[in-house]
Design an enzyme around this catalytic site. Structure first.
Site, PDB file in Angstrom:
ATOM      1  N   LEU A  44       0.825  -1.198   0.000  1.00  0.00           N
ATOM      2  CA  LEU A  44       0.000   0.000   0.000  1.00  0.00           C
ATOM      3  C   LEU A  44       0.863   1.252   0.000  1.00  0.00           C
ATOM      4  O   LEU A  44       1.842   1.338   0.745  1.00  0.00           O
ATOM      5  CB  LEU A  44      -0.905  -0.010   1.237  1.00  0.00           C
ATOM      6  CG  LEU A  44      -1.934   1.113   1.374  1.00  0.00           C
ATOM      7  CD1 LEU A  44      -3.011   1.002   0.312  1.00  0.00           C
ATOM      8  CD2 LEU A  44      -2.561   1.076   2.768  1.00  0.00           C
ATOM      9  N   HIS A 111       0.642  -5.333   1.249  1.00  0.00           N
ATOM     10  CA  HIS A 111      -0.437  -5.605   0.297  1.00  0.00           C
ATOM     11  C   HIS A 111       0.084  -6.338  -0.933  1.00  0.00           C
ATOM     12  O   HIS A 111      -0.689  -6.939  -1.690  1.00  0.00           O
ATOM     13  CB  HIS A 111      -1.098  -4.275  -0.110  1.00  0.00           C
ATOM     14  CG  HIS A 111      -2.435  -4.437  -0.747  1.00  0.00           C
ATOM     15  ND1 HIS A 111      -3.166  -3.369  -1.219  1.00  0.00           N
ATOM     16  CD2 HIS A 111      -3.199  -5.540  -1.001  1.00  0.00           C
ATOM     17  CE1 HIS A 111      -4.316  -3.811  -1.737  1.00  0.00           C
ATOM     18  NE2 HIS A 111      -4.351  -5.118  -1.617  1.00  0.00           N
ATOM     19  N   ASP A 296      20.776  -7.985   8.583  1.00  0.00           N
ATOM     20  CA  ASP A 296      20.477  -6.963   7.585  1.00  0.00           C
ATOM     21  C   ASP A 296      19.335  -7.487   6.708  1.00  0.00           C
ATOM     22  O   ASP A 296      19.378  -8.633   6.249  1.00  0.00           O
ATOM     23  CB  ASP A 296      21.730  -6.725   6.734  1.00  0.00           C
ATOM     24  CG  ASP A 296      21.577  -5.560   5.766  1.00  0.00           C
ATOM     25  OD1 ASP A 296      20.516  -5.459   5.119  1.00  0.00           O
ATOM     26  OD2 ASP A 296      22.519  -4.764   5.646  1.00  0.00           O
TER      27      ASP A 296
END
Length: 313
Positions: A44, A111, A296
């Site tokens: 999103l 999303h 990382d």
């Protein structure tokens, strides 16, 4: 004392050389070289890149430098899952035509997880694997709260639509994708718990049948499913976005990354759901700032590419 420091310097130089040689050997072996291209799918308000800054910050390069072929999808920053999925499907067909590959490995954040799942359900012949990272697979309580506070058809909803649509259009313009349709309310609806569970009825592959379990690793459609996520909100004092994720994290009554609960992120084989990462760390933002005592994020993507390679994908 001088001889000690000279000796220490020589040891450090030798160690650095060995590490570099080891790294070079790993790179030569094609550590991240998968059989099928990798396609990264944003979430999103996401984008591929804006003025040179990538949504998946530094991740494409981390993957390609040791053999992976990587594409970053360009789908609507805000829209319903199915619409984003159709946009992604079109791009996958273009990628397959350009590369001659039979399939792709989809890696979706937030999303982007359900978006990738949609494609794998409707066109499994094009998809080797789907990996959901901090994916909203069973909805988000934060989105539920927003929809409750912004009633359908209200003035506040109209104002929210205007603001978010403007922001979405700005993202698309800056990223060079201003022709993509935006629908903020449809995007929010797609990510509510209610709508997510309805979506899962239509596209069930990889979804756990228990509240917080694992789903099918290899689904009936022939696609492999994986997931991983974080369960921290505050991870680094230097990251200005952490404060916002601490506030949103208060809305949960279970482990979460600030926007998605650990259980909601589960899909297929759950690699881990408790990394010391929040929703932004999972894509190596803000500009690579992450927890000092956690892997990382780029390393996790590299490890996963190698996992796909070993799986023959």
């Amino acid at each position: 004392m001088k001889q000690f420091f000279t000796f220490l310097t020589m040891c450090l130089v030798a160690f650095s050389s060995l590490a570099a040689e080891s790294s070079d050997r790993t790179e030569q072996k094609g550590y991240t070289e998968t059989k099928y291209p990798i396609v990264l799918v944003h979430g999103l308000f996401g984008f591929d890149s804006i003025v040179g800054v990538q949504y998946f910050y530094g991740i494409p390069r981390a993957l390609t430098r040791s053999g992976a072929v990587v594409y970053v999808a360009q789908v609507s920053a805000t829209n319903r899952t199915e619409e984003r999925g159709e946009q992604l499907l079109t791009q996958i067909e273009q990628i397959l035509a350009a590369t001659g590959a039979d399939k792709v490995n989809l890696i979706g954040h937030s999303h982007g997880g359900p978006t990738a799942r949609y494609v794998a359900s409707v066109a499994p012949q094009y998809v080797a694997s789907v990996t959901s990272i901090g994916g909203v697979n069973k909805g988000s309580i934060i989105i539920d709260i927003i929809r409750e506070e912004v009633p359908e058809g209200s003035i506040s909803e109209a104002l929210a639509v205007t603001i978010t649509a403007g922001f979405s259009n700005l993202i698309n313009f800056l990223s060079g994708n201003d022709d993509l349709p935006q629908d903020p309310i449809a995007a929010l609806e797609s990510l509510t718990t209610k709508r997510s569970l309805e979506f899962n009825q239509s596209y069930p592959e990889g979804i756990p049948t228990t509240a917080c379990g694992e789903g099918e690793y290899l689904a009936d459609n022939g696609v492999y499913y994986y997931s991983w996520s974080g369960s921290a909100n505050f991870t680094n004092l230097l990251d200005p976005l952490d404060a916002a994720l601490v506030l949103t994290g208060i809305g949960f009554s279970e482990p979460n990354d600030g926007l998605v609960s650990a259980c909601s992120s589960h899909l297929g084989k759950v690699i881990r759901d408790d990394y010391k990462m929040n929703h932004v760390d999972e894509i190596n933002h803000t500009f690579g700032i992450h927890h000092l005592f956690e892997a990382d994020p780029k390393t996790l993507y590299r490890q996963h590419a190698n996992r796909l390679q070993l799986q023959g994908l």
